[in-house]
Design a protein around this motif. Structure first.
Motif, mmCIF file in Angstrom:
data_model
loop_
_atom_site.group_PDB
_atom_site.id
_atom_site.type_symbol
_atom_site.label_atom_id
_atom_site.label_comp_id
_atom_site.label_asym_id
_atom_site.label_seq_id
_atom_site.Cartn_x
_atom_site.Cartn_y
_atom_site.Cartn_z
ATOM 1 N N THR A 2 15.651 23.295 -2.431
ATOM 2 C CA THR A 2 14.880 24.287 -3.180
ATOM 3 C C THR A 2 13.816 23.600 -4.015
ATOM 4 N N ARG A 3 14.175 22.471 -4.651
ATOM 5 C CA ARG A 3 13.201 21.737 -5.453
ATOM 6 C C ARG A 3 12.064 21.227 -4.586
ATOM 7 N N PHE A 4 12.389 20.718 -3.416
ATOM 8 C CA PHE A 4 11.376 20.190 -2.516
ATOM 9 C C PHE A 4 10.414 21.293 -2.085
ATOM 10 N N ALA A 5 10.954 22.443 -1.748
ATOM 11 C CA ALA A 5 10.105 23.569 -1.339
ATOM 12 C C ALA A 5 9.174 23.974 -2.479
ATOM 13 N N GLY A 6 9.700 23.931 -3.700
ATOM 14 C CA GLY A 6 8.879 24.275 -4.858
ATOM 15 C C GLY A 6 7.743 23.301 -5.056
ATOM 16 N N ILE A 7 8.038 21.999 -4.892
ATOM 17 C CA ILE A 7 7.004 20.984 -5.040
ATOM 18 C C ILE A 7 5.929 21.148 -3.973
ATOM 19 N N LEU A 8 6.368 21.405 -2.746
ATOM 20 C CA LEU A 8 5.418 21.590 -1.656
ATOM 21 C C LEU A 8 4.511 22.789 -1.919
ATOM 22 N N ALA A 9 5.105 23.890 -2.370
ATOM 23 C CA ALA A 9 4.311 25.085 -2.664
ATOM 24 C C ALA A 9 3.312 24.811 -3.778
ATOM 25 N N ALA A 10 3.778 24.097 -4.786
ATOM 26 C CA ALA A 10 2.892 23.774 -5.899
ATOM 27 C C ALA A 10 1.736 22.900 -5.439
ATOM 28 N N ALA A 11 2.027 21.947 -4.558
ATOM 29 C CA ALA A 11 0.980 21.069 -4.057
ATOM 30 C C ALA A 11 -0.078 21.856 -3.307
ATOM 31 N N ILE A 12 0.363 22.796 -2.511
ATOM 32 C CA ILE A 12 -0.583 23.613 -1.752
ATOM 33 C C ILE A 12 -1.418 24.477 -2.685
ATOM 34 N N LEU A 13 -0.774 25.037 -3.699
ATOM 35 C CA LEU A 13 -1.507 25.857 -4.655
ATOM 36 C C LEU A 13 -2.556 25.038 -5.396
ATOM 37 N N LEU A 14 -2.204 23.770 -5.683
ATOM 38 C CA LEU A 14 -3.156 22.895 -6.357
ATOM 39 C C LEU A 14 -4.408 22.686 -5.523
ATOM 40 N N MET A 15 -4.270 22.810 -4.234
ATOM 41 C CA MET A 15 -5.419 22.653 -3.347
ATOM 42 C C MET A 15 -6.254 23.927 -3.273
ATOM 43 N N GLY A 16 -5.818 24.977 -3.984
ATOM 44 C CA GLY A 16 -6.588 26.205 -4.035
ATOM 45 C C GLY A 16 -6.378 27.134 -2.867
ATOM 46 N N CYS A 17 -5.220 27.053 -2.226
ATOM 47 C CA CYS A 17 -4.965 27.866 -1.038
ATOM 48 C C CYS A 17 -4.389 29.212 -1.417
ATOM 49 N N ILE A 48 16.980 14.325 -2.637
ATOM 50 C CA ILE A 48 16.689 15.595 -1.967
ATOM 51 C C ILE A 48 16.917 15.490 -0.464
ATOM 52 N N ILE A 49 16.829 14.271 0.095
ATOM 53 C CA ILE A 49 17.126 14.102 1.519
ATOM 54 C C ILE A 49 18.592 14.444 1.779
ATOM 55 N N GLU A 50 19.470 13.922 0.918
ATOM 56 C CA GLU A 50 20.893 14.228 1.058
ATOM 57 C C GLU A 50 21.141 15.723 0.887
ATOM 58 N N GLU A 51 20.461 16.324 -0.105
ATOM 59 C CA GLU A 51 20.616 17.768 -0.324
ATOM 60 C C GLU A 51 20.177 18.551 0.905
ATOM 61 N N ALA A 52 19.085 18.100 1.527
ATOM 62 C CA ALA A 52 18.589 18.798 2.717
ATOM 63 C C ALA A 52 19.578 18.684 3.870
ATOM 64 N N LEU A 53 20.163 17.484 4.049
ATOM 65 C CA LEU A 53 21.133 17.290 5.122
ATOM 66 C C LEU A 53 22.384 18.136 4.895
ATOM 67 N N ILE A 54 22.838 18.198 3.656
ATOM 68 C CA ILE A 54 24.010 19.023 3.331
ATOM 69 C C ILE A 54 23.725 20.487 3.639
ATOM 70 N N GLU A 55 22.524 20.931 3.282
ATOM 71 C CA GLU A 55 22.157 22.323 3.540
ATOM 72 C C GLU A 55 22.077 22.603 5.040
ATOM 73 N N LEU A 56 21.530 21.661 5.796
ATOM 74 C CA LEU A 56 21.467 21.827 7.248
ATOM 75 C C LEU A 56 22.863 21.912 7.854
ATOM 76 N N GLN A 57 23.782 21.063 7.364
ATOM 77 C CA GLN A 57 25.159 21.093 7.849
ATOM 78 C C GLN A 57 25.831 22.419 7.499
ATOM 79 N N ARG A 58 25.569 22.909 6.284
ATOM 80 C CA ARG A 58 26.165 24.191 5.869
ATOM 81 C C ARG A 58 25.679 25.316 6.772
#
Length: 247
Positions: A2-17, A48-58
């Motif tokens: 969730t944190r990673f997705a938030g950072i990615l969204a913020a980065a895109i918004l910073l680009m004015g998209c 966050i890599i570990e968190e992502a892998l755990i989520e994928l396994q879940r």
């Protein structure tokens, strides 16, 4: 994740998209900037890599479990209404518990203590359907053939023989099977003759096919009033049983 997705969204918004057509509005330079932001964040927060892998396994486990429940629903006739299967407990019982088991499985031995306790406490309300599911070699197959053949001599005789074999530790060669059958009240000669019937192997083959469809990769495998419990997980079995009794 969730944190990673938030950072990615913020980065895109910073680009004015604008939401919905971000990729179309990003130039190659802007994409590089987004990648740098994301890369730096991952390097600073590698967990966050570990968190992502755990989520994928879940999510994978959730998909597998849903597939198993869908299969149980689709195969309900074969699961509950095969007249060839051994049944312990009264017809018309409030609760039906199905067990896929193998006589050489040590976990089945543990689970059988739970089965016996449940039958003693709630025997008038519960029926067990035994799915003979030999997957641990030729001894297992011979034991299952013997058990099904013994069923022809009566449910009580089958039950005694079934409990004797599942409680027995170590190998189950022919001599040992005969010995356990004899002390359980089985006519061994008659059992051995019945074991040669192609119908018994056909029955076992069809149970094996059913198990494969349901995703039964090990024993014991229970279906407690519709709830799947894999393994000799007494806590999960008790919880499923108590929900069924309450309903």
């Amino acid at each position: 994740m969730t944190r990673f997705a938030g950072i990615l969204a913020a980065a895109i918004l910073l680009m004015g998209c604008q939401q919905g057509d971000a990729s179309a509005q990003l130039s190659e330079t802007q994409r590089e900037e987004v990648r740098d932001i994301v890369r730096d964040y991952i390097l600073e927060n590698p967990e966050i890599i570990e968190e992502a892998l755990i989520e994928l396994q879940r999510r994978a486990r959730a998909r597998e479990m849903q597939a198993a429940y869908d299969a149980v629903e689709a195969q309900s006739e074969a699961i509950y209404n095969d007249p060839r299967d051994p049944r312990l407990g009264p017809d018309g019982a409030d609760i039906v518990i199905v067990e896929f088991m193998d006589y050489k499985c040590s976990y089945c031995r543990v689970a059988n203590d739970w089965v016996e306790d449940v039958r003693e406490e709630h025997g008038d309300r519960i029926q067990f359907i035994i799915k003979e599911y030999p997957i641990l070699g030729e001894d297992s197959l011979e034991a299952s053939r013997a058990a099904i053949a013994a069923l022809q001599q009566g449910t009580d005789i089958y039950e005694a023989f079934h409990n004797a074999m599942v409680s027995s530790s170590g190998p189950l060669p022919s001599e040992r099977i005969n010995q356990l059958a004899r002390v359980s009240g089985v006519d061994v000669e008659r059992m051995r003759e019945a074991m040669e019937s192609p119908a018994i192997m056909e029955h076992i083959s069809q149970v094996r096919s059913l198990g494969q469809v349901l995703g039964v990769t090990g024993t014991p495998f229970f279906i407690v009033d519709g709830t799947i419990v894999s393994g000799a997980n007494e806590l999960a079995l008790d919880q499923a049983l108590q929900r069924a009794l309450a309903e």
